[in-house]
Design an enzyme around this catalytic site. Structure first.
Site, PDB file in Angstrom:
ATOM      1  N   ASP A   1      -4.471  -1.991   4.586  1.00  0.00           N
ATOM      2  CA  ASP A   1      -3.328  -1.128   4.888  1.00  0.00           C
ATOM      3  C   ASP A   1      -3.792   0.313   4.727  1.00  0.00           C
ATOM      4  OD1 ASP A   1      -0.581  -0.319   5.316  1.00  0.00           O
ATOM      5  OD2 ASP A   1      -0.432   0.069   3.182  1.00  0.00           O
ATOM      6  N   SER A   2      -2.939   1.236   5.148  1.00  0.00           N
ATOM      7  CA  SER A   2      -3.275   2.645   4.975  1.00  0.00           C
ATOM      8  C   SER A   2      -3.212   3.055   3.500  1.00  0.00           C
ATOM      9  CB  SER A   2      -2.291   3.495   5.781  1.00  0.00           C
ATOM     10  OG  SER A   2      -0.974   3.165   5.418  1.00  0.00           O
TER      11      SER A   2
ATOM     12  N   CYS B   1      -0.286  -3.640   7.848  1.00  0.00           N
ATOM     13  CA  CYS B   1       0.252  -2.313   8.178  1.00  0.00           C
ATOM     14  C   CYS B   1       0.888  -2.443   9.557  1.00  0.00           C
ATOM     15  CB  CYS B   1      -0.898  -1.308   8.200  1.00  0.00           C
ATOM     16  SG  CYS B   1      -0.432   0.321   8.800  1.00  0.00           S
TER      17      CYS B   1
ATOM     18  N   GLU C   1       4.287   6.203  -1.969  1.00  0.00           N
ATOM     19  CA  GLU C   1       2.919   6.479  -2.430  1.00  0.00           C
ATOM     20  C   GLU C   1       2.931   7.321  -3.712  1.00  0.00           C
ATOM     21  OE1 GLU C   1      -0.309   5.702  -1.218  1.00  0.00           O
ATOM     22  OE2 GLU C   1       0.551   4.291   0.202  1.00  0.00           O
TER      23      GLU C   1
ATOM     24  N   CYS D   1       7.700  -1.827   7.846  1.00  0.00           N
ATOM     25  CA  CYS D   1       6.573  -1.105   7.245  1.00  0.00           C
ATOM     26  C   CYS D   1       6.272  -1.842   5.955  1.00  0.00           C
ATOM     27  CB  CYS D   1       6.981   0.335   6.955  1.00  0.00           C
ATOM     28  SG  CYS D   1       5.721   1.265   6.063  1.00  0.00           S
TER      29      CYS D   1
ATOM     30  N   HIS E   1       5.130  -0.887   3.289  1.00  0.00           N
ATOM     31  CA  HIS E   1       5.484  -0.162   2.063  1.00  0.00           C
ATOM     32  C   HIS E   1       6.931  -0.457   1.633  1.00  0.00           C
ATOM     33  CE1 HIS E   1       1.943   2.257   2.919  1.00  0.00           C
ATOM     34  NE2 HIS E   1       2.132   2.984   1.835  1.00  0.00           N
TER      35      HIS E   1
HETATM   36  N1  DGL Z   1       2.334   0.579   5.484  1.00  0.00           N
HETATM   37  C1  DGL Z   1       2.210   1.040   6.786  1.00  0.00           C
HETATM   38  C2  DGL Z   1       3.039   0.339   7.805  1.00  0.00           C
HETATM   39  O1  DGL Z   1       3.347  -0.806   7.599  1.00  0.00           O
HETATM   40  C3  DGL Z   1       1.852   2.393   7.143  1.00  0.00           C
HETATM   41  C4  DGL Z   1       2.391   3.527   6.419  1.00  0.00           C
HETATM   42  C5  DGL Z   1       1.682   4.736   6.902  1.00  0.00           C
HETATM   43  O2  DGL Z   1       0.486   4.811   6.675  1.00  0.00           O
HETATM   44  O3  DGL Z   1       2.300   5.586   7.544  1.00  0.00           O
HETATM   45  O4  DGL Z   1       3.361   0.898   8.821  1.00  0.00           O
END
Ligand code: DGL
Length: 266
Positions: free
Chosen positions: A9-10, A72, A151, A183, A185
């Site tokens: 993931d990012s 992600c 984050e 997402c 996150h």
């Molecule tokens: N967790 C990520 C997603 O599912 C990306 C969040 C990001 O880096 O902008 O899109």
């Protein structure tokens, strides 16, 4: 850890997928890569996202993984076909499982989708949902402030609740019955979301749905490991931060051991 599952993931978002995989597939070793030096991906251009995703996958391949989970949504939306054609291991994304889970309830008719700008602009969810069920009302909203708040570990702060209320008001006014947390996150926000949304709105996230899909796929390909076999977790980050360690400890069922700094090849 040769033969592990590679998950990237990012940033910290993919931990939600790691946790779900640890719970559902306790025998699998996991190598996790969080590109914390370059998070967020959601505000970057499709070309940049594809380049970053390719470097992330390349790193996991160099660790000898048997399959890659793109934990992600932004990277899945833009890079999945490229990664699938480039690497000789199964590559599993998060969008298809989320869409299937959202539509598993036949009463789902008004679906809200919240995600990064990159994911919303790709129209990947809007297309996938509309293709699977006709007559759906889909309300997609980019919510770019959420990833930085997560984050930064601002999960309990009043500001996070205010931002969520602002973002979600238009969707609530449309009478959504389902909210797709598009997402990885966002599952970290579920406790706050519950307080902000009407009780009857169903929440569907990318983490548990991806883990279930992964189990089926690995089973189909004969790549599943039995529960007695492994369960190790190796965490690599492109930038080391205390916030990550705090969140990781709070969120994962098992605390990760030493977190290593990853250097990616471009
Ligand atoms: N967790 C990520 C997603 O599912 C990306 C969040 C990001 O880096 O902008 O899109």
């Amino acid at each position: 850890m040769t033969g592990a599952l590679g998950i990237f993931d990012s940033g910290v978002g993919g931990l939600t997928v790691v946790r779900a995989v640890q719970e559902l597939l306790p025998g699998e070793d996991i190598v996790y890569l969080g590109d914390t030096a370059r998070v967020p991906y959601g505000s970057k251009s499709p070309e940049t996202i594809r380049k970053f995703a390719d470097e992330d996958a390349g790193f996991l391949i160099s660790r000898g993984v048997k399959a890659i989970v793109v934990a992600c949504n932004t990277a899945t939306a833009h890079a999945l076909p490229d990664l699938r054609s480039r690497y000789g291991v199964p590559v599993i994304g998060v969008i298809e499982p989320g869409v299937e889970a959202a539509l598993a309830d036949p009463s789902a008719e008004r679906i809200g989708v919240i995600a990064t700008r990159g994911t919303i602009r790709s129209h990947a969810y809007q297309h996938a949902l509309a293709q699977k069920k006709t007559g759906l009302m889909i309300y997609a909203e980019a919510t770019p402030l959420l990833v930085p708040l997560i984050e930064e570990d601002w999960l309990d702060k009043a500001a996070t609740e205010l931002v969520l209320r602002d973002y979600l008001e238009p969707l609530v006014e449309k009478g959504i019955d389902t909210l797709l947390l598009a997402c990885t996150h966002y599952p970290l926000l579920v406790p706050v979301l519950r307080g902000v949304l009407p009780e009857d709105v169903r929440l569907v996230d990318s983490a548990t749905t991806c883990a279930e899909h992964l189990k089926r796929e690995l089973g189909r390909l004969g790549l599943l490991r039995s529960a007695a076999d492994g369960g190790g977790l190796e965490v690599h980050l492109t930038d080391l931060s205390e916030e990550f360690e705090t969140l990781a400890r709070r969120f994962l069922t098992k605390a990760p051991g030493r977190v290593r700094r990853a250097v990616l090849e471009s």
